[in-house]
Design a protein around this motif. Structure first.
Motif, mmCIF file in Angstrom:
data_model
loop_
_atom_site.group_PDB
_atom_site.id
_atom_site.type_symbol
_atom_site.label_atom_id
_atom_site.label_comp_id
_atom_site.label_asym_id
_atom_site.label_seq_id
_atom_site.Cartn_x
_atom_site.Cartn_y
_atom_site.Cartn_z
ATOM 1 N N LEU A 102 0.828 -1.211 0.000
ATOM 2 C CA LEU A 102 0.000 0.000 0.000
ATOM 3 C C LEU A 102 0.862 1.261 0.000
ATOM 4 N N PHE A 103 1.978 1.222 0.723
ATOM 5 C CA PHE A 103 2.799 2.425 0.885
ATOM 6 C C PHE A 103 4.095 2.369 0.085
ATOM 7 N N HIS A 127 -2.933 3.683 9.298
ATOM 8 C CA HIS A 127 -3.502 4.285 8.084
ATOM 9 C C HIS A 127 -4.086 3.212 7.176
ATOM 10 N N ALA A 128 -3.368 2.113 7.007
ATOM 11 C CA ALA A 128 -3.839 1.028 6.145
ATOM 12 C C ALA A 128 -5.152 0.450 6.657
ATOM 13 N N LEU A 131 -8.040 2.851 6.018
ATOM 14 C CA LEU A 131 -8.406 2.889 4.600
ATOM 15 C C LEU A 131 -9.173 1.633 4.209
ATOM 16 N N ARG A 161 -4.247 0.768 -2.838
ATOM 17 C CA ARG A 161 -2.951 1.443 -2.936
ATOM 18 C C ARG A 161 -3.073 2.732 -3.739
ATOM 19 N N VAL A 164 -4.223 5.705 -1.587
ATOM 20 C CA VAL A 164 -3.386 6.242 -0.518
ATOM 21 C C VAL A 164 -3.051 7.710 -0.770
#
Length: 269
Positions: A102-103, A127-128, A131, A161, A164
């Motif tokens: 994701l990041f 954060h993940a 989301l 992803r 983000v």
């Protein structure tokens, strides 16, 4: 669709050597709308997607983003505006877990007392999870390697992803290709949630059932040119197929005619 388009293309053309891939293409994409981009193989869909993504700068024509003319000369230009593209190959790293994917390239870091900044694993995981929860994406273990996920889970991770960076427009290139029924439903549910969040969505697909399930509008490309824009409500599949093939005499139309003829014969008896 009311309101000014988030993205507007006017008379866009693209050539690769002697091959004219796109010719005078117009496209309007609105916030809170799922626009399906359809066409036969070689119709120019992939070229148009890569034009929007900044991979292939246009040779002629104009692109307008939220009312302002822009030039997308590279993918970073599109990303900076708020355009995210999820390609069919997903470009996930199988050996990394969900959070790392994701990041990837957008890692959060925290200051260290001495030495370089360190990855902020806690902030990224929080954060993940927020989301994924917001999008109602169910991943059993966000620390599991992506290689262990199903096809549908991999697809929604790739879409997550793209979010983000908080884009305004998400382009999905054949997101349900090679997925089973349940996995396809999972991805289409996510597409609907993107619309509910007010995002503009361009959905490239060959699957008419998927298109009719989630799209508001269908834009047809044929031989690199516009060949019709149709509201899903009130438009038959036969009309869309006819625009894709460039002929009214196609298998769908013939089958519908046979059914009509059979129904009339049954009524006459």
């Amino acid at each position: 669709m009311t309101g000014a388009p988030v993205l507007q293309l006017r008379s866009v053309s693209k050539r690769f050597g002697a091959v004219q891939a796109l010719t005078d293409v117009d496209l309007d994409v609105h916030a809170g709308e799922v626009l399906a981009l359809v066409g036969d193989n070689g119709a120019g869909k992939s070229t148009l997607v890569k034009t929007i993504a900044g991979v292939h700068p246009v040779d002629e024509g104009t692109l307008t983003w939220q009312g302002e003319p822009v030039r997308l000369a590279r993918p970073q230009d599109a990303a900076a505006l708020g355009i995210a593209t999820v390609y069919q190959d997903l470009a996930l790293c199988d050996n990394l877990d969900v959070i790392a994917n994701l990041f990837l390239g957008r890692e959060k870091r925290r200051r260290a007392l001495l030495g370089p900044a360190l990855l902020d694993e806690v902030a990224m995981e929080q954060h993940a999870r927020r989301l994924l929860d917001t999008l109602a994406i169910r991943i059993p273990d966000v620390r599991a390697p992506v290689a262990a996920l199903s096809g549908g889970q991999r697809q929604v991770v790739a879409i997550a992803r793209a979010l983000v960076g908080e884009p305004a427009l998400v382009v999905l290139d054949e997101p349900t290709a090679a997925l089973g029924v349940e996995q396809t439903a999972q991805v289409l549910d996510l597409v609907e949630r993107l619309r509910e969040r007010g995002l503009a969505v361009v959905l490239v697909s060959h699957n008419m059932a998927d298109v009719r399930a989630v799209a508001d509008t269908v834009a047809v490309l044929r031989l690199g040119r516009n060949n019709g824009v149709f509201p899903v409500a009130g438009t038959t599949q036969e009309q869309i197929v006819a625009a894709i093939t460039g002929a009214t005499d196609n298998a769908h139309a013939r089958r519908r005619a046979r059914r009509t003829e059979q129904a009339e014969e049954a009524e006459a008896v």
